[in-house]
Design a protein around this motif. Structure first.
Motif, PDB file in Angstrom:
ATOM      1  N   MET A   1       0.806  -1.275   0.177  1.00 41.26           N
ATOM      2  CA  MET A   1       0.036   0.122  -0.122  1.00 41.26           C
ATOM      3  C   MET A   1       0.887   1.142  -0.002  1.00 41.26           C
ATOM      4  O   MET A   1       0.590   2.069  -0.479  1.00 41.26           O
ATOM      5  CB  MET A   1      -1.045   0.165   1.092  1.00 41.26           C
ATOM      6  CG  MET A   1      -2.232  -0.883   1.130  1.00 41.26           C
ATOM      7  SD  MET A   1      -3.140  -0.986   2.644  1.00 41.26           S
ATOM      8  CE  MET A   1      -3.870   0.645   2.613  1.00 41.26           C
ATOM      9  N   LEU A   2       1.762   1.281   0.886  1.00 43.39           N
ATOM     10  CA  LEU A   2       2.820   2.274   0.774  1.00 43.39           C
ATOM     11  C   LEU A   2       3.550   2.559  -0.289  1.00 43.39           C
ATOM     12  O   LEU A   2       3.570   3.804  -0.987  1.00 43.39           O
ATOM     13  CB  LEU A   2       3.792   2.185   2.010  1.00 43.39           C
ATOM     14  CG  LEU A   2       3.387   2.140   3.511  1.00 43.39           C
ATOM     15  CD1 LEU A   2       4.365   1.896   4.507  1.00 43.39           C
ATOM     16  CD2 LEU A   2       2.559   3.505   3.912  1.00 43.39           C
ATOM     17  N   ILE A   3       3.901   1.408  -1.060  1.00 40.60           N
ATOM     18  CA  ILE A   3       4.899   1.468  -2.359  1.00 40.60           C
ATOM     19  C   ILE A   3       3.958   2.032  -3.430  1.00 40.60           C
ATOM     20  O   ILE A   3       4.291   3.115  -4.097  1.00 40.60           O
ATOM     21  CB  ILE A   3       5.521   0.156  -2.532  1.00 40.60           C
ATOM     22  CG1 ILE A   3       6.480  -0.278  -1.551  1.00 40.60           C
ATOM     23  CG2 ILE A   3       5.913   0.306  -4.020  1.00 40.60           C
ATOM     24  CD1 ILE A   3       6.898  -1.557  -1.558  1.00 40.60           C
ATOM     25  N   THR A   4       2.751   1.370  -3.598  1.00 44.31           N
ATOM     26  CA  THR A   4       1.912   1.873  -4.860  1.00 44.31           C
ATOM     27  C   THR A   4       1.594   3.349  -4.565  1.00 44.31           C
ATOM     28  O   THR A   4       1.451   4.046  -5.486  1.00 44.31           O
ATOM     29  CB  THR A   4       0.591   0.792  -4.610  1.00 44.31           C
ATOM     30  OG1 THR A   4      -0.067   0.815  -3.602  1.00 44.31           O
ATOM     31  CG2 THR A   4       1.258  -0.380  -5.041  1.00 44.31           C
ATOM     32  N   GLY A   5       1.291   3.574  -3.293  1.00 41.02           N
ATOM     33  CA  GLY A   5       0.691   5.136  -2.994  1.00 41.02           C
ATOM     34  C   GLY A   5       2.028   6.059  -3.223  1.00 41.02           C
ATOM     35  O   GLY A   5       1.496   6.955  -4.043  1.00 41.02           O
ATOM     36  N   ALA A   6       2.936   5.621  -3.095  1.00 43.74           N
ATOM     37  CA  ALA A   6       4.163   6.782  -3.427  1.00 43.74           C
ATOM     38  C   ALA A   6       4.297   6.711  -4.718  1.00 43.74           C
ATOM     39  O   ALA A   6       4.589   7.802  -5.199  1.00 43.74           O
ATOM     40  CB  ALA A   6       5.456   6.133  -2.643  1.00 43.74           C
ATOM     41  N   ASN A   7       4.241   5.394  -5.482  1.00 45.11           N
ATOM     42  CA  ASN A   7       4.541   5.456  -6.797  1.00 45.11           C
ATOM     43  C   ASN A   7       3.716   6.538  -7.612  1.00 45.11           C
ATOM     44  O   ASN A   7       3.996   6.823  -8.570  1.00 45.11           O
ATOM     45  CB  ASN A   7       4.548   4.125  -7.439  1.00 45.11           C
ATOM     46  CG  ASN A   7       5.845   3.342  -6.855  1.00 45.11           C
ATOM     47  OD1 ASN A   7       6.895   3.954  -6.563  1.00 45.11           O
ATOM     48  ND2 ASN A   7       5.759   2.186  -6.916  1.00 45.11           N
ATOM     49  N   ALA A   8       2.395   6.352  -7.117  1.00 45.33           N
ATOM     50  CA  ALA A   8       1.102   7.074  -7.629  1.00 45.33           C
ATOM     51  C   ALA A   8       1.210   8.316  -7.478  1.00 45.33           C
ATOM     52  O   ALA A   8       0.250   9.139  -7.855  1.00 45.33           O
ATOM     53  CB  ALA A   8       0.009   6.321  -7.530  1.00 45.33           C
ATOM     54  N   SER A   9       2.077   8.933  -6.286  1.00 38.81           N
ATOM     55  CA  SER A   9       1.718  10.290  -5.727  1.00 38.81           C
ATOM     56  C   SER A   9       2.772  11.266  -6.553  1.00 38.81           C
ATOM     57  O   SER A   9       2.691  12.469  -6.405  1.00 38.81           O
ATOM     58  CB  SER A   9       2.179  10.371  -4.400  1.00 38.81           C
ATOM     59  OG  SER A   9       1.410   9.690  -3.716  1.00 38.81           O
ATOM     60  N   GLY A  10       3.530  10.814  -7.493  1.00 36.54           N
ATOM     61  CA  GLY A  10       4.415  11.777  -8.353  1.00 36.54           C
ATOM     62  C   GLY A  10       5.624  12.160  -7.662  1.00 36.54           C
ATOM     63  O   GLY A  10       6.097  11.577  -6.488  1.00 36.54           O
ATOM     64  N   GLU A  11       5.665  13.750  -7.615  1.00 28.98           N
ATOM     65  CA  GLU A  11       6.967  14.388  -6.687  1.00 28.98           C
ATOM     66  C   GLU A  11       6.420  14.787  -5.453  1.00 28.98           C
ATOM     67  O   GLU A  11       7.063  14.822  -4.514  1.00 28.98           O
ATOM     68  CB  GLU A  11       7.269  15.438  -7.677  1.00 28.98           C
ATOM     69  CG  GLU A  11       8.071  15.155  -8.869  1.00 28.98           C
ATOM     70  CD  GLU A  11       8.477  16.441  -9.584  1.00 28.98           C
ATOM     71  OE1 GLU A  11       8.221  17.416  -9.292  1.00 28.98           O
ATOM     72  OE2 GLU A  11       9.113  16.302 -10.693  1.00 28.98           O
ATOM     73  N   ASN A  12       5.008  14.866  -5.326  1.00 28.83           N
ATOM     74  CA  ASN A  12       4.784  15.428  -4.042  1.00 28.83           C
ATOM     75  C   ASN A  12       4.003  14.016  -3.024  1.00 28.83           C
ATOM     76  O   ASN A  12       3.058  13.631  -3.012  1.00 28.83           O
ATOM     77  CB  ASN A  12       3.340  16.089  -4.326  1.00 28.83           C
ATOM     78  CG  ASN A  12       2.492  16.797  -2.674  1.00 28.83           C
ATOM     79  OD1 ASN A  12       3.361  16.664  -1.970  1.00 28.83           O
ATOM     80  ND2 ASN A  12       1.217  16.958  -3.005  1.00 28.83           N
ATOM     81  N   VAL A  13       5.259  13.484  -2.682  1.00 28.41           N
ATOM     82  CA  VAL A  13       4.905  12.346  -1.871  1.00 28.41           C
ATOM     83  C   VAL A  13       4.771  12.538  -0.084  1.00 28.41           C
ATOM     84  O   VAL A  13       6.038  13.093   0.314  1.00 28.41           O
ATOM     85  CB  VAL A  13       5.980  11.034  -1.970  1.00 28.41           C
ATOM     86  CG1 VAL A  13       5.948  10.083  -1.251  1.00 28.41           C
ATOM     87  CG2 VAL A  13       6.077  10.917  -3.416  1.00 28.41           C
TER      88      VAL A  13
END
Length: 569
Positions: free
Chosen positions: A333-345
């Motif tokens: 969940m953390l990885i997929t969320g971070a990858n989909a957040s672009g530069e604003n993580v």
């Protein structure tokens, strides 16, 4: 439910079967009768209806409520969820296609295939959830076959000394695992079930604990899949208040009277053994007979008669796969969320953009592999590996059948624009602004009940509540937005077609309709208390008075029920 979505489902609950002949008998009956009163009304107003709806007579009108009402009535009368959902789907499709049988069959087929193909692309999200359910069934089978569930129950008996302590486990774990309601419902069930079974706590009671400590917790947690989604939704809606989105969400938390009240009641029920209504029957049956679920009911995940567990089971046979499930799912969940957040993580963007269903599937897959390896290296196995796999898959099929039909009825109701009709009633009504928070709560509750989707209710009702209150009384925007969230969670709780309700009964290993029926009185207590609270908030503009009244009513009701229970005993 978060999302709503031929062939006809013919397997019915509790070994009751509906043949194609009976299905078409229902269609023929409805066609023959043609719901005469509806047709008479339609023919009397054809011109006007055509102008408004472009020939779609039922969509966005009071008649769009008919499938939901028929389905809910059948559920209460027959307690057969597949039958009730099937009839609701047929009636809804008939209304959409103006009672044309051929087009109705095509509509049902289109809705069914829409589960798999959406907008020309494969619906990976829903299929990943189905895959996770199958993996969960397989993992549960390995935990049972290895003797891990039995060993964990023996170990916990030495740690948890009372029935009260066993009941408190589920809501406590529910609060700890707050990041997602799906994950919560299924993970808590796996952890708590061995010990609650040992203390003869009915599966219906466990399902109530799971359901009432999943969505009510995640909806008030900023760092969760729900919280991140809601912060993104309310961001443009609270601009008139001058609040930042996160600040607005935090201010909404104490106004979410149903969520707070539901969590309070769960702990009151666990600590003081408050059993009434249908729940009392299930608890008495469990205590007197030792059967945590009625022997004549179909339940997902029940493997007690499938094979004999190994006598060499150890606690780690259960603990390791579940810990792996938790770690891998949360990490994904953390990885997929971070990858989909672009530069604003940030932590909020991570949970806003995380792919929950994919994460559950990956976590379930790794957990099954671990449980499989632990079972392979175990000596003196009593069940063949192939049998364990097959029984694990079979155990989850009832839940998957319900989920498929729930998605189908959700899609039918969406086409009929039931939610839009209810929303329009609120938007056009001339109501005193002080009464609007309670109105938003009631309408959102009924909308989520009828459609089975809390997130869909959020999407429809939150913008309407913000728009109406920005004109009527800007000071009540935050309470009104919270009332929408609270009402949606309440409706989701009592809806037999909500996927979170389905997953709660699945996680607990309870019969789905037993869970719906036994949870209903407890949910109504909190809902009534919340209605009083929102009325007082609107009239007094005081959060303290509204929240105090809500919690006081819940506590007082619990005390009265307990006193009556003691007197009866």
């Amino acid at each position: 439910m978060r999302t709503s979505h031929g062939g006809l489902q013919i397997e019915m609950e509790d070994n009751v079967y509906m043949s194609n002949g009976r299905l078409f008998s229902i269609i023929a009956f409805l066609r023959r009768k043609k719901l005469f009163f509806l047709k008479a009304y339609l023919h009397a107003t054809t011109a006007q209806t055509n102008n408004i709806n472009g020939g779609k007579f039922m969509e966005g009108t009071i008649f769009s409520l008919i499938p939901a009402i028929i389905m809910l009535v059948l559920v209460l009368l027959t307690r057969k969820v597949l039958l009730s959902l099937g009839v609701g789907i047929i009636v809804g499709a008939l209304l959409i296609q103006d009672f044309n049988v051929l087009e109705t069959v095509k509509e049902i087929g289109s809705v069914f295939f829409g589960i798999f193909i959406s907008d020309g692309t494969f619906n990976t999200g829903d299929m990943q959830l189905i895959g996770f359910l199958l993996l969960l069934g397989i993992m549960t089978a390995f935990l049972q076959a290895s003797g891990g569930s039995r060993a964990f129950g023996d170990w916990m008996i030495s740690k948890v000394k009372t029935r009260r302590g066993a009941q408190l486990m589920a809501p406590i774990f529910g609060i700890i695992i707050f990041i997602d309601d799906y994950f919560n419902a299924l993970a808590v069930g796996q952890i708590a079930r061995p010990i609650t079974d040992r203390y003869k706590i009915s599966r219906a009671k466990l399902a109530y604990y799971i359901d009432s400590s999943s969505a009510p917790v995640t909806v008030i947690s900023p760092v969760s899949s729900w919280g991140a989604y809601l912060i993104a939704v309310v961001a443009p809606l609270v601009a008139v208040t001058g609040l930042q989105p996160l600040e607005a969400f935090v201010q909404m938390i104490p106004y979410n009277l149903y969520a707070l009240g539901a969590i309070l009641l769960v702990f009151l029920v666990a600590i003081f053994e408050i059993n009434f209504g249908p729940m009392k029957k299930h608890e008495n049956h469990a205590i007197e007979t030792g059967e945590v679920m009625p022997s004549d009911k179909t339940v997902p995940g029940d493997l007690s008669q499938a094979f004999e567990p190994s006598k060499n089971g150890r606690v780690y046979h259960l603990i390791i796969p579940i810990v792996v499930l938790l770690i891998v799912t949360i990490s994904s969940m953390l990885i997929t969320g971070a990858n989909a957040s672009g530069e604003n993580v940030t932590i909020l963007t991570i949970f806003e953009n995380t792919n929950v269903n994919f994460s559950l599937f990956i976590g379930g897959l790794v957990a099954v592999l671990v449980s499989f390896i632990l079972y392979l290296v175990q000596g003196n196995k009593n069940a063949k590996t192939g049998l364990v796999l097959i029984e694990g898959i079979k155990a989850m099929l009832p839940a998957i059948y319900i989920l498929f039909l729930a998605w189908m009825i959700g899609s039918i109701i969406s086409t009929l624009q039931t939610g839009e009709y209810l929303a329009n009633l609120v938007e056009t009504a001339n109501i005193n602004s002080s009464m609007l928070p309670v109105i938003f709560f009631v309408v959102s509750g009924f909308m989520a009940l009828a459609t089975g989707t809390s997130w869909g209710t959020f999407g429809i009702m939150l913008p309407i509540a913000a728009e109406v209150m920005s004109i009527a009384d800007p000071t009540l925007i935050i309470p009104s937005l919270s009332a929408v969230l609270a009402g949606a969670v309440f409706g989701d709780h009592v809806s037999p077609i909500s996927d979170t309700t389905v997953l709660s009964s699945t996680g607990a290993g309870a019969n789905h309709i037993d869970h719906v029926i036994t949870q209903l009185p407890y949910a109504i207590i909190v809902a009534v208390a919340s209605i009083v609270g929102y009325m007082l908030i609107g009239l007094t503009d005081s959060l303290f008075i509204g929240l105090l009244a809500t919690l006081t009513i819940i506590i007082a009701t619990a005390v009265i029920i307990k006193l009556l229970q003691n007197k009866t005993n």
